[in-house]
Design a protein around this motif. Sequence first.
Motif, PDB file in Angstrom:
ATOM      1  N   UNK A 158       0.832  -1.210   0.000  1.00  0.00           N
ATOM      2  CA  UNK A 158       0.000   0.000   0.000  1.00  0.00           C
ATOM      3  C   UNK A 158       0.860   1.251   0.000  1.00  0.00           C
ATOM      4  N   UNK A 159       1.878   1.269   0.845  1.00  0.00           N
ATOM      5  CA  UNK A 159       2.748   2.441   0.927  1.00  0.00           C
ATOM      6  C   UNK A 159       3.544   2.633  -0.358  1.00  0.00           C
ATOM      7  N   UNK A 160       4.046   1.546  -0.908  1.00  0.00           N
ATOM      8  CA  UNK A 160       4.796   1.649  -2.162  1.00  0.00           C
ATOM      9  C   UNK A 160       3.930   2.244  -3.256  1.00  0.00           C
ATOM     10  N   UNK A 161       2.641   1.899  -3.254  1.00  0.00           N
ATOM     11  CA  UNK A 161       1.719   2.453  -4.238  1.00  0.00           C
ATOM     12  C   UNK A 161       1.497   3.941  -4.081  1.00  0.00           C
ATOM     13  N   UNK A 162       1.841   4.477  -2.910  1.00  0.00           N
ATOM     14  CA  UNK A 162       1.728   5.917  -2.658  1.00  0.00           C
ATOM     15  C   UNK A 162       3.045   6.647  -2.896  1.00  0.00           C
ATOM     16  N   UNK A 163       4.035   5.939  -3.407  1.00  0.00           N
ATOM     17  CA  UNK A 163       5.310   6.566  -3.683  1.00  0.00           C
ATOM     18  C   UNK A 163       6.258   6.598  -2.505  1.00  0.00           C
ATOM     19  N   UNK A 164       5.956   5.804  -1.478  1.00  0.00           N
ATOM     20  CA  UNK A 164       6.802   5.760  -0.288  1.00  0.00           C
ATOM     21  C   UNK A 164       7.970   4.798  -0.522  1.00  0.00           C
TER      22      UNK A 164
END
Length: 237
Positions: free
Chosen positions: A52-58
């Motif tokens: 989920x975080x990776x999908x937000x550019x994290x």
Amino acid sequence: MGEDWSPVAEEWARWWGSFAAPARELIVRATAVGPGSRVLDVGCGSGEFLAELAGRGVRVAGVDPAEGMVHLARRVAPTADVRLADAESLPWGDGEFDVVTAINALQFADDPEAAAAELLRVVGPGGWVAVANWAERAGNQLDAIDAALNDEPGTDGDLRRPGGLEELLADVGADVVDSGLVDVPFEVPDEAALVAAILFGEDPESAPLVVEAARPYRTESGGYRFRNRFRYALARR
């Protein structure tokens, strides 16, 4: 401890991988995680939060003591830096992250205080340490099933009680700025799903106990819904 979870990793991920989503979202909002943030999830389990975080550019990393969970997390979040290690010995240098999270994880550490100190060590100055786990059993309807399956009634550990998380973080030198409760409901569509989610395909003779204990939480549609709560604490270095 970690290898206890490897044999059931796939089933755990199926039923519980997204269970803590309300606590995760609260932490994301409170710590202002966004594109470019460096986040480590300690006890990352099957990796849904990492994805989920990776999908937000994290820029995400995760660690878990169970090899089976690490395998799943790497598959679910292929861009994340996921490593096999205990929370008490994180394989990163000092101050490498902006936010370090531990959701339903610290209570499994052999030494929770040492684990909390490691969380603080790898976060940079002014960064966040965010922890969350089950609140006391009286506030969790799922505990009815746990009580039915165990001869001895469960007791609340220090981290489940009011003030427990805050005290742990303060003891390792973190500056606690917020804490509280967050609702984490659990819902399954039918009896078969309920039994699978609780027993992970093991101990089938206990299925009737599970169903009977869950009877008060059966919905009109034939599913089951349980109200539960997590405690959380947010601290800064």
